[in-house]
Scaffold this motif. Structure first.
Motif, PDB file in Angstrom:
ATOM      1  N   PHE A 170       0.863  -1.284  -0.113  1.00  0.00           N
ATOM      2  CA  PHE A 170       0.041   0.126  -0.092  1.00  0.00           C
ATOM      3  C   PHE A 170       0.748   1.320   0.149  1.00  0.00           C
ATOM      4  N   GLU A 171       2.059   1.149   0.299  1.00  0.00           N
ATOM      5  CA  GLU A 171       2.860   2.387   0.105  1.00  0.00           C
ATOM      6  C   GLU A 171       3.223   2.539  -1.395  1.00  0.00           C
ATOM      7  N   GLY A 172       2.922   1.462  -2.228  1.00  0.00           N
ATOM      8  CA  GLY A 172       3.078   1.561  -3.681  1.00  0.00           C
ATOM      9  C   GLY A 172       1.574   2.290  -4.262  1.00  0.00           C
ATOM     10  N   TRP A 173       0.662   2.337  -3.403  1.00  0.00           N
ATOM     11  CA  TRP A 173      -0.732   2.869  -4.012  1.00  0.00           C
ATOM     12  C   TRP A 173      -0.490   4.569  -4.036  1.00  0.00           C
ATOM     13  N   VAL A 174       0.398   5.169  -4.736  1.00  0.00           N
ATOM     14  CA  VAL A 174       0.405   6.631  -4.652  1.00  0.00           C
ATOM     15  C   VAL A 174      -0.299   7.082  -5.929  1.00  0.00           C
ATOM     16  N   PHE A 175      -1.141   7.995  -5.205  1.00  0.00           N
ATOM     17  CA  PHE A 175      -2.249   8.652  -6.098  1.00  0.00           C
ATOM     18  C   PHE A 175      -2.325  10.179  -5.781  1.00  0.00           C
ATOM     19  N   SER A 180      -4.119  15.387  -3.518  1.00  0.00           N
ATOM     20  CA  SER A 180      -4.351  16.924  -3.255  1.00  0.00           C
ATOM     21  C   SER A 180      -5.543  17.340  -3.473  1.00  0.00           C
ATOM     22  N   ASP A 181      -6.483  16.505  -3.898  1.00  0.00           N
ATOM     23  CA  ASP A 181      -7.848  17.047  -4.425  1.00  0.00           C
ATOM     24  C   ASP A 181      -8.739  16.850  -2.936  1.00  0.00           C
ATOM     25  N   PRO A 182      -9.320  18.125  -2.489  1.00  0.00           N
ATOM     26  CA  PRO A 182      -9.982  17.975  -0.955  1.00  0.00           C
ATOM     27  C   PRO A 182     -11.452  17.360  -1.296  1.00  0.00           C
ATOM     28  N   GLU A 183     -11.850  17.086  -2.539  1.00  0.00           N
ATOM     29  CA  GLU A 183     -12.865  16.332  -2.711  1.00  0.00           C
ATOM     30  C   GLU A 183     -12.889  14.880  -2.542  1.00  0.00           C
ATOM     31  N   LEU A 184     -11.692  14.432  -2.854  1.00  0.00           N
ATOM     32  CA  LEU A 184     -11.202  13.031  -2.935  1.00  0.00           C
ATOM     33  C   LEU A 184     -10.522  12.529  -1.778  1.00  0.00           C
ATOM     34  N   GLN A 185      -9.593  13.218  -1.147  1.00  0.00           N
ATOM     35  CA  GLN A 185      -8.711  12.915  -0.283  1.00  0.00           C
ATOM     36  C   GLN A 185      -9.095  12.161   0.873  1.00  0.00           C
ATOM     37  N   ALA A 186     -10.313  12.319   1.515  1.00  0.00           N
ATOM     38  CA  ALA A 186     -10.669  11.685   2.760  1.00  0.00           C
ATOM     39  C   ALA A 186     -11.291  10.396   2.111  1.00  0.00           C
ATOM     40  N   ASP A 187     -11.957  10.252   1.283  1.00  0.00           N
ATOM     41  CA  ASP A 187     -12.419   8.947   0.475  1.00  0.00           C
ATOM     42  C   ASP A 187     -11.123   7.867   0.049  1.00  0.00           C
ATOM     43  N   TRP A 188     -10.418   8.585  -0.524  1.00  0.00           N
ATOM     44  CA  TRP A 188      -9.151   7.794  -0.825  1.00  0.00           C
ATOM     45  C   TRP A 188      -8.467   7.115   0.255  1.00  0.00           C
ATOM     46  N   ARG A 189      -8.009   7.963   1.336  1.00  0.00           N
ATOM     47  CA  ARG A 189      -7.217   7.427   2.209  1.00  0.00           C
ATOM     48  C   ARG A 189      -8.081   6.360   3.209  1.00  0.00           C
ATOM     49  N   PRO A 233      -3.172  17.012 -17.260  1.00  0.00           N
ATOM     50  CA  PRO A 233      -3.822  17.511 -16.160  1.00  0.00           C
ATOM     51  C   PRO A 233      -5.116  17.749 -16.595  1.00  0.00           C
ATOM     52  N   GLU A 234      -5.663  18.258 -17.941  1.00  0.00           N
ATOM     53  CA  GLU A 234      -6.977  18.713 -18.280  1.00  0.00           C
ATOM     54  C   GLU A 234      -7.571  17.335 -18.452  1.00  0.00           C
ATOM     55  N   ASN A 235      -7.011  16.324 -18.837  1.00  0.00           N
ATOM     56  CA  ASN A 235      -7.837  14.966 -19.014  1.00  0.00           C
ATOM     57  C   ASN A 235      -7.959  14.371 -17.562  1.00  0.00           C
ATOM     58  N   LYS A 236      -7.138  14.710 -16.557  1.00  0.00           N
ATOM     59  CA  LYS A 236      -7.545  14.102 -15.321  1.00  0.00           C
ATOM     60  C   LYS A 236      -8.684  14.752 -14.912  1.00  0.00           C
ATOM     61  N   GLN A 237      -9.042  16.138 -14.939  1.00  0.00           N
ATOM     62  CA  GLN A 237     -10.157  16.527 -14.454  1.00  0.00           C
ATOM     63  C   GLN A 237     -11.411  16.147 -15.355  1.00  0.00           C
ATOM     64  N   LYS A 238     -11.095  15.958 -16.401  1.00  0.00           N
ATOM     65  CA  LYS A 238     -12.355  15.275 -17.162  1.00  0.00           C
ATOM     66  C   LYS A 238     -12.629  13.984 -16.945  1.00  0.00           C
ATOM     67  N   LYS A 239     -11.836  13.363 -16.287  1.00  0.00           N
ATOM     68  CA  LYS A 239     -12.073  11.979 -15.996  1.00  0.00           C
ATOM     69  C   LYS A 239     -12.443  11.672 -14.516  1.00  0.00           C
ATOM     70  N   GLU A 242     -15.409   9.664 -13.630  1.00  0.00           N
ATOM     71  CA  GLU A 242     -15.363   8.172 -13.762  1.00  0.00           C
ATOM     72  C   GLU A 242     -14.326   7.785 -12.863  1.00  0.00           C
ATOM     73  N   LEU A 243     -13.343   8.395 -12.263  1.00  0.00           N
ATOM     74  CA  LEU A 243     -12.655   8.200 -11.134  1.00  0.00           C
ATOM     75  C   LEU A 243     -13.601   7.937  -9.825  1.00  0.00           C
ATOM     76  N   LYS A 244     -14.277   8.778  -9.595  1.00  0.00           N
ATOM     77  CA  LYS A 244     -15.297   8.541  -8.460  1.00  0.00           C
ATOM     78  C   LYS A 244     -16.060   7.369  -8.396  1.00  0.00           C
ATOM     79  N   GLU A 245     -16.511   7.152  -9.543  1.00  0.00           N
ATOM     80  CA  GLU A 245     -17.236   5.714  -9.777  1.00  0.00           C
ATOM     81  C   GLU A 245     -16.495   4.568  -9.661  1.00  0.00           C
ATOM     82  N   THR A 246     -15.310   4.667 -10.082  1.00  0.00           N
ATOM     83  CA  THR A 246     -14.211   3.466  -9.834  1.00  0.00           C
ATOM     84  C   THR A 246     -13.991   3.224  -8.368  1.00  0.00           C
ATOM     85  N   MET A 247     -13.759   4.512  -7.529  1.00  0.00           N
ATOM     86  CA  MET A 247     -13.711   4.459  -6.208  1.00  0.00           C
ATOM     87  C   MET A 247     -14.765   3.958  -5.375  1.00  0.00           C
ATOM     88  N   GLU A 248     -16.182   4.186  -5.940  1.00  0.00           N
ATOM     89  CA  GLU A 248     -17.233   3.847  -5.343  1.00  0.00           C
ATOM     90  C   GLU A 248     -17.414   2.183  -5.575  1.00  0.00           C
TER      91      GLU A 248
END
Length: 296
Positions: A170-175, A180-189, A233-239, A242-248
């Motif tokens: 899990f040290e290798g799970w670097v994201f 760095s995204d306030p909306e995703l940070q807590a859920d990812w951790r 960076p632009e495509n990361k924001q566009k995706k 989809e990232l939220k759905e994957t995490m869900e």
């Protein structure tokens, strides 16, 4: 001066607690005033808090305590999936007067009364006071346990080779994007922490779940992180959606494993309780025996 104070207190009691004698049968008026002070943030909850016992379970802590003569037992879950509860007992600690729960099992939700003694339902504000106080109490105990119990345990060496392997994986799970995204940070951790916990108990899972969890941890997620990091960076924001759905999807998978874990603990508890009941039911009275005469 004492007469003035008593008179004022009596007026307040008649105004805000019209069934004063009945309320005082369980919690006195001064205690309610102190609870309101805590709920409004005018005093900290830990003043006069007497923690009597902390029991560390597999998925939660059970804390028995008293505050201003009111006995309480608080369930602090180790995973946000499971509900937190605060049970309050009267004076003496024999009769349950309120059970408050974190309904959605999410950390930001407040504890609300799900069971309230009839006398307390006659005044809406009293239930709200108990709910606000229970939330403050839970937040304090959650922080207290994290600092004084969990932190000490984590300073020691890993318990077994699986823990060492999990830590390395899990040290290798670097994201960086999620971190760095306030909306995703807590859920990812939270997702990382809960996934690691399930990996550390992988030998207790069904064969199918073992394979699915190993595939997720060792292959699917690392490949996904690599592919996402290669985006601009632009495509990361566009995706991002989809990232939220994957995490869900990953969260639901982990929740299913946690639910199975909790079911196992529940069955074991019921089995142990049955054994104890059979062996000791005639040896004495229960703590909350209704046979006692109430001195109040």
């Amino acid at each position: 001066m004492e007469d003035l104070y008593s008179s004022t207190l009596g007026t307040l009691e008649r105004t805000f607690m019209p069934y004063g004698s009945e309320y005082q049968h369980y919690i006195d008026f001064q205690t309610f005033r102190d609870m309101k002070q805590v709920a409004k943030g005018k005093r900290p909850v830990y003043i006069d808090l007497d923690i009597e016992e902390i029991a560390e379970m597999k998925t939660r802590y059970i804390v028995d305590l008293s505050w201003k003569g009111v006995y309480m037992t608080v369930t602090v879950p180790l995973s946000s999936m499971f509900q937190a509860t605060v049970e309050m007992y009267g004076k003496p600690p024999r009769l349950l007067i309120a059970r408050l729960e974190r309904i959605n099992g999410r950390e930001e939700d407040t504890l609300v009364p799900t069971s309230l003694k009839e006398e307390f339902t006659r005044k809406k504000g009293l239930g709200e006071t108990l709910g606000d106080f229970a939330t403050k109490l839970f937040l304090f105990l959650d922080s207290y346990l994290e600092h004084n119990v969990t932190g000490i345990r984590e300073e020691g060496p890993p318990d077994n080779p699986v823990s060492e392997q999990a830590a390395e994986i899990f040290e290798g799970w670097v994201f960086p994007f999620a971190e760095s995204d306030p909306e995703l940070q807590a859920d990812w951790r939270s997702l990382k922490k809960r996934t690691q916990k399930q990996f550390e108990r992988i030998d207790k899972l069904d064969i199918e779940d073992q394979h699915a969890l190993e595939t997720m941890i060792l292959k699917d997620v690392p490949v996904f992180l690599d592919s996402f990091s290669s985006l601009s960076p632009e495509n990361k924001q566009k995706k991002k959606e989809e990232l939220k759905e994957t995490m869900e999807d990953l969260r639901k998978f982990i929740e299913r494993l946690e639910a199975k874990e909790e079911e196992t603990y529940t069955k074991n508890f019921a089995r142990s309780k049955g054994i104890i009941t059979t062996k000791y039911k005639d040896s004495g009275q229960e703590m909350f025996s209704s046979g006692e005469e109430d001195p109040y």
